[in-house]
Design a protein around this motif. Structure first.
Motif, mmCIF file in Angstrom:
data_model
loop_
_atom_site.group_PDB
_atom_site.id
_atom_site.type_symbol
_atom_site.label_atom_id
_atom_site.label_comp_id
_atom_site.label_asym_id
_atom_site.label_seq_id
_atom_site.Cartn_x
_atom_site.Cartn_y
_atom_site.Cartn_z
ATOM 1 N N LEU A 67 -36.352 1.184 -27.460
ATOM 2 C CA LEU A 67 -35.178 1.853 -26.908
ATOM 3 C C LEU A 67 -35.134 1.608 -25.409
ATOM 4 O O LEU A 67 -36.109 1.848 -24.701
ATOM 5 C CB LEU A 67 -35.233 3.358 -27.207
ATOM 6 C CG LEU A 67 -34.189 4.251 -26.547
ATOM 7 C CD1 LEU A 67 -32.778 3.840 -26.905
ATOM 8 C CD2 LEU A 67 -34.404 5.704 -26.940
ATOM 9 N N ARG B 226 -39.727 -4.309 -20.248
ATOM 10 C CA ARG B 226 -40.788 -3.467 -20.788
ATOM 11 C C ARG B 226 -40.603 -3.256 -22.281
ATOM 12 O O ARG B 226 -41.562 -3.268 -23.056
ATOM 13 C CB ARG B 226 -40.783 -2.107 -20.062
ATOM 14 C CG ARG B 226 -41.819 -1.152 -20.581
ATOM 15 C CD ARG B 226 -41.869 0.100 -19.770
ATOM 16 N NE ARG B 226 -40.678 0.935 -19.986
ATOM 17 C CZ ARG B 226 -40.498 2.103 -19.395
ATOM 18 N NH1 ARG B 226 -41.390 2.556 -18.543
ATOM 19 N NH2 ARG B 226 -39.409 2.815 -19.617
ATOM 20 N N LEU C 248 -38.603 4.164 -15.545
ATOM 21 C CA LEU C 248 -39.869 3.488 -15.252
ATOM 22 C C LEU C 248 -40.864 4.515 -14.714
ATOM 23 O O LEU C 248 -40.462 5.460 -14.049
ATOM 24 C CB LEU C 248 -39.638 2.386 -14.205
ATOM 25 C CG LEU C 248 -38.671 1.285 -14.622
ATOM 26 C CD1 LEU C 248 -38.400 0.355 -13.458
ATOM 27 C CD2 LEU C 248 -39.236 0.511 -15.790
ATOM 28 N N PHE D 176 -47.407 -1.792 -20.180
ATOM 29 C CA PHE D 176 -47.889 -0.474 -20.636
ATOM 30 C C PHE D 176 -47.994 -0.391 -22.160
ATOM 31 O O PHE D 176 -49.016 0.007 -22.716
ATOM 32 C CB PHE D 176 -46.953 0.623 -20.121
ATOM 33 C CG PHE D 176 -47.450 2.003 -20.410
ATOM 34 C CD1 PHE D 176 -48.273 2.639 -19.516
ATOM 35 C CD2 PHE D 176 -47.111 2.658 -21.592
ATOM 36 C CE1 PHE D 176 -48.752 3.894 -19.784
ATOM 37 C CE2 PHE D 176 -47.591 3.913 -21.864
ATOM 38 C CZ PHE D 176 -48.408 4.529 -20.954
ATOM 39 N N GLY D 177 -46.915 -0.808 -22.833
ATOM 40 C CA GLY D 177 -46.894 -0.723 -24.289
ATOM 41 C C GLY D 177 -47.924 -1.632 -24.934
ATOM 42 O O GLY D 177 -48.583 -1.265 -25.920
ATOM 43 N N VAL E 225 -43.111 -5.593 -26.112
ATOM 44 C CA VAL E 225 -43.818 -5.267 -27.354
ATOM 45 C C VAL E 225 -43.137 -5.917 -28.561
ATOM 46 O O VAL E 225 -43.568 -5.717 -29.695
ATOM 47 C CB VAL E 225 -43.930 -3.747 -27.567
ATOM 48 C CG1 VAL E 225 -44.889 -3.148 -26.553
ATOM 49 C CG2 VAL E 225 -42.580 -3.081 -27.457
#
Lengths: 246, 261, 257
Positions: A82, A152, A89, A101-102, A156
Motif C-alpha cells: 500500500l 519502499r 516515511l 525496511f521491509g 518487497v
C-alpha cells in the motif's frame, strides 16, 4: 484476485461505504474515482485490514481479511503493497533504511550486496538519483518523498499494489513518469493494482478499468472507453472538469 | 566547543524569555485597551473561563486532595523524628500548603491541562493560516485570542487554588483524626492560629501570577509554531515545559520577595 | 462519565505495559537502540533537570527556614529541608517537569508517527511497531527519567546548601545536620519513587502517543492528555508510597522508617 463483497463501513453514524461489491482479477489496473470524502482511502485500508469493516467480507487470493486470524492478515499484508496518500516515511532513519525496511523486517534478502542492489534498482524505477539514499526523508521535497515511499513498497515486490492518490502533489512530469511506471508494472510484470485517485487523466491513460464511487455506492464499473461515453452525471462532470483544465 | 554551545543555548533561552515577556506586556496593554474602550470580549472570555477553569475542576481537586493527605503523613514522620511529638503537624502542613504547594501544584496541573491545549490550538491556527486570515480581517490575534485566555486563566488559577487548598486542608483534617488522633476542632484551631490572612493574600497573588504565565507562554509557542505535522506537538510540549519551569522560578522569586526581604 | 473513562484508560495502560514486559521477556528489545535513545533524551533534558533541581532545593530551604523560625527550631534546617525534598517534594516536582520534557515529547513524537501513517507503514512492511518503535522508547524513557530524577535530587541538596549560605546559615552546619535526619530508608524510598515515576512517565506517554488519532489536532490532544494523566498518576503514586512507608513503620515499630 481481490474479492470485495457487500462491504459496509461507517464512522460515528456517518456511513462512508455502503454495500460495495467488486472483484479485481490478476493483471488488471483498476482506478477507483470519486470526489473527496466518499471513502476511497478507507476502501484501501479495509483491504489490508488497517481498518475493519462493519459488515461484508474481503478476500485476497484464497485468504480472508479477518482480525481474528493474525497469521493470515500478515500473509495478506506481505502480498499487498500500500502506498499511502502522504508519504509516511520513517523520519528517524535515512532514505536507504526506509526502502530496505521491509526487506530486513521480513528477512527476504540477507546479504548487504543484494539489498543494496534491490534498493538502487527500485530507486531508479521511480526516477530518483542515488544521492538521496543517505539523506533524511524530511530533507526531500514532497514529490521526492512520495517517490521514495513508492520505492519502499516496490522493494518487497508485492503481488498486489494499492495506491492512495499517487499523483496528488506531484509535478506533471513526475505524474507522467509514475503513470508510465504503473502501466509497465501492469503490462510487463502482470502486477494487479488498485489506484484510488481523482485524477481522471491518469485513469483514462493507464487504467484497464474504472470504478466510480458516489456517496458510498458504486455508480459506474467498466472500461475507460465506456466511461468516456456513459451518461452518468458524475462521470460527465469528472470529464468536463478534465476538459476544462485542458 | 562545549562553552560556545553552552553560551549559545543560554543566549537563545534568554532571547526566548525576553520575547515571551514582550508578548506579556502586549497582552496587558491590549487588555487595558479593551477595558478603556469598553470593548471587552465578554463572550469569548466567559467561554474560555468554562473551558479552562470548569473543565479542569475535578482533576485538580482530586490531585490536591491527595497532596493534602500525603503532606500529613510525611510531616508526621518528620515531626516525630525531630520533635518527638506530632502536635504541630496540622500547622506545619497547612502553612506549607498555603505558602508553597497549593499555588505551585495547582498551577502546574493547570499548565498541563490548558497550556498544551492553547499552544496546540494557536499552533494549528498558525499552520492552517487562520492567523493570517484574522490579520486580513484587521483583527489583532493578541486582542482576540490571547487576552480572553489570559483573563480566564488568571481567574481559573485563583479560584482553583483557593478551592483546592480548602479540599487539601479538609482532607488533612480527616487523615489527622484517623492517624494522629487530632480532633478536627484542635486541627482547625492550630491551623488558624498559624496561618494568617496575609499568607492567604500572598498565596492568591502567587497563583494569579502563575495563572497569567500559562496562556502567555503557550501562545508564544503557538505563534512561533513551524509548519508540518510534527510542529504542533512540539509547540504543545515546549509550552508545558517552559511554563512549568517559569512557574518554579517565579515561585522562588515571589517567596523570597514576600517573606525573606 | 469522566471517572469511568479514566479507569478504562488506566486498564488500557496496564495491559499495554504488560504487553511490553512480555515482549521484553521474549528478548525482543534492541538494546543498542535503547542506549541511543537514552543518550538523546538525557542530553536534551539534563539542563532542565539541573535548573529545576537547583530551584526546588532553594525553594524548600527557604520555606522550611521560614516555618522553623516560627517555631524556633532553626537548628534542624539542613536535615529537615533535605529530607522533605528527597522524600516528597523533590521527586514530585522534578517528575512534573520531566513528564513535560520527556513524556510529552515522546507522546508528540509517537503521535506524529501514528497520524502520518508511519506506524501503519511499519505494519504493512511486516514488522511490529510495538517491537520496533515502542519497546526501545519505553525502556529508554524509564531508564533516562530514573537517572535524571536521581541527578535532579542530588542537585536539590546542592541547591539547598547554596541557598542556605545566601540567607546566612552556615553551610557546614547545614551539611552536618543532613545525615541526622535523612535516613537510609528515606534515600531508598526516594529511589523507589524515582523509578516508579520514570515507569509511569514512560508507559503513559508511549500509550497516549501510540493511540493518537486525527491529524495534527490529535497530536495536540495526545500531548495534553499525556501530561495530565502523568501528573495525576504521579501524585496518587506518591501518596500511596508515603502511606505504605508509614504503615510499614507502624507495623514494625521502627522509628526511622
Amino acid at each position: 484476485m481481490i474479492n470485495i463483497n457487500n462491504l459496509c463501513k461507517s464512522f460515528d453514524n456517518r456511513k462512508v461505504l455502503e454495500n460495495i461489491s467488486f472483484s479485481v482479477v490478476k493483471g488488471e489496473c483498476v482506478f477507483v474515482l470519486g470526489k473527496s470524502g466518499v471513502g476511497k482511502s478507507v476502501l484501501l485500508k479495509n483491504i489490508v485490514g488497517l481498518v475493519l469493516p462493519d459488515s461484508g467480507t474481503i478476500t485476497v487470493g484464497e485468504l480472508k481479511v479477518d482480525s481474528q486470524r493474525p497469521k493470515e492478515l500478515s500473509l495478506i499484508r506481505q502480498r499487498c503493497g500500500l502506498v499511502f496518500q502522504f508519504p509516511a516515511l520513517l523520519d528517524s532513519v535515512t532514505v536507504f533504511e526506509n526502502i530496505c525496511f521491509g526487506l530486513r523486517a521480513r528477512g527476504l534478502l540477507t546479504s548487504q550486496v543484494e539489498i543494496e542492489a534491490r534498493v538502487k534498482e527500485k530507486l531508479k524505477l521511480v526516477g530518483l538519483s542515488e544521492i538521496v539514499l543517505d539523506q533524511m526523508p524530511t530533507e526531500l521535497s514532497f514529490g521526492a518523498q512520495k517517490r521514495v515511499s513508492i520505492a519502499r513498497t516496490l522493494a518487497v515486490e508485492p503481488e498486489y499494489l494499492l495506491f492512495d492518490e499517487p499523483t496528488t502533489g506531484m509535478d506533471p512530469i513526475a505524474t507522467a513518469g509514475l503513470n508510465q511506471l504503473i502501466k509497465n508494472l501492469t503490462v510487463k510484470l502482470q502486477v494487479t493494482s488498485i489506484v484510488v485517485s481523482h485524477d481522471i487523466k491518469s485513469a483514462l491513460a493507464v487504467g484497464t478499468r474504472i470504478i466510480l464511487l458516489e456517496e458510498g455506492g458504486i455508480v459506474f464499473d467498466g472500461k475507460p472507453e465506456a466511461f468516456k461515453t456513459c451518461s452518468i452525471t458524475l462521470a460527465q462532470e469528472f470529464q468536463m472538469g478534465f476538459d476544462y483544465h485542458a | 566547543m562545549i562553552m560556545t554551545w553552552f553560551g549559545r543555548t543560554v543566549i537563545l533561552k534568554f532571547g526566548e524569555f525576553l520575547a515571551t515577556f514582550f508578548l506579556m506586556i502586549s497582552t496587558v496593554i491590549a487588555a487595558i485597551k479593551q477595558v478603556l474602550k469598553l470593548k471587552v470580549r465578554a463572550k469569548e472570555t466567559v467561554s474560555q473561563m468554562y473551558l479552562l477553569g470548569v473543565q479542569s475542576f475535578s482533576i485538580i481537586l482530586v490531585a490536591m486532595g491527595f497532596v493534602g493527605l500525603m503532606l500529613i503523613i510525611e510531616l508526621a514522620f518528620h515531626m516525630n523524628l525531630v520533635l518527638k511529638h506530632d502536635s504541630l503537624v496540622p500547622a506545619f502542613s497547612a502553612m506549607l500548603m498555603v505558602r508553597e504547594l497549593g499555588p505551585v501544584i495547582t498551577c502546574l496541573l493547570l499548565t498541563s491541562r490548558i497550556g498544551a491545549g492553547i499552544a496546540a490550538e494557536i499552533g494549528s491556527m498558525k499552520i492552517t493560516e487562520q492567523l493570517d486570515a484574522l490579520k486580513m480581517l484587521s483583527i489583532d490575534p493578541i486582542d482576540y485570542l490571547v487576552v480572553p485566555r489570559w483573563v480566564a486563566s488568571i481567574f481559573a488559577a485563583v479560584t482553583l487554588t483557593v478551592i483546592s487548598l480548602a479540599i487539601a486542608i479538609w482532607g488533612g483534617a480527616f487523615l489527622a483524626a484517623q492517624k494522629l488522633g487530632t480532633s478536627p476542632g484542635e486541627y482547625f484551631n492550630t491551623v488558624f492560629f498559624f496561618v494568617k490572612f496575609p499568607d492567604l493574600a500572598r498565596c492568591i497573588v502567587k497563583s494569579a501570577v502563575f495563572g497569567g504565565l500559562i496562556p502567555i507562554v503557550a501562545a508564544y509557542q503557538g505563534f512561533n509554531c513551524e509548519s508540518g505535522s510534527a510542529a504542533v506537538g512540539e509547540a504543545a510540549t515546549q509550552a508545558v515545559v517552559r511554563t512549568s519551569l517559569y512557574i518554579i522560578i517565579a515561585d522562588f522569586l515571589l517567596t523570597y520577595l514576600f517573606y525573606a526581604i | 462519565m469522566p471517572s469511568l473513562s479514566f479507569l478504562t484508560t488506566l486498564g488500557g495502560m496496564i495491559l499495554f505495559a504488560w504487553e511490553c514486559v512480555l515482549l521484553t521477556l521474549q528478548r525482543k528489545t534492541k538494546w543498542h537502540q535503547v542506549l541511543d535513545q537514552i543518550f538523546q533524551v538525557g542530553v536534551r533534558s539534563l539542563g532542565l533537570t539541573v535548573v529545576a533541581g537547583l530551584f526546588v532545593g532553594a525553594i524548600m530551604a527557604l520555606q522550611i527556614d521560614l516555618q522553623l523560625k516560627d517555631f524556633g527550631a532553626e537548628a534542624f534546617l539542613g536535615g529537615l529541608s533535605t529530607s522533605t525534598t528527597l522524600r516528597n517534594i523533590g521527586p514530585v516536582l522534578i517528575a512534573f517537569l520531566l513528564s513535560g520534557k520527556v513524556g510529552a515529547y515522546t507522546s508528540a513524537e509517537l503521535g506524529t508517527m501514528e497520524v502520518t501513517d508511519q506506524l501503519n507503514a511499519i505494519r504493512l512492511l511486516g514488522a511490529s511497531p510495538l517491537e520496533y518503535i515502542i519497546l526501545p522508547r519505553i525502556w529508554a524513557v524509564v531508564i533516562s527519567s530514573f537517572l535524571l530524577l536521581i541527578v535532579g535530587l542530588m542537585i536539590t541538596i546542592f541547591g539547598g546548601i547554596i541557598f542556605a549560605e545566601v540567607i546566612g546559615v552556615n553551610a557546614l552546619n547545614y551539611i552536618q545536620n543532613i545525615p541526622r535526619i535523612v535516613t537510609v530508608w528515606s534515600i531508598v524510598l526516594s529511589v523507589i519513587k524515582s523509578f516508579l515515576f520514570g515507569a509511569i512517565i514512560a508507559v503513559v506517554s508511549c500509550y497516549k502517543g501510540y493511540h493518537a488519532k486525527g491529524g495534527s489536532v490529535g497530536v495536540g490532544i495526545a500531548v495534553q492528555s499525556c501530561a495530565v494523566t502523568n501528573l495525576i498518576l504521579i501524585i496518587i503514586t506518591d501518596f500511596l508510597l508515603s502511606m505504605a512507608s508509614s504503615c510499614l513503620q507502624d507495623i514494625f515499630k521502627v522509628g526511622y522508617l
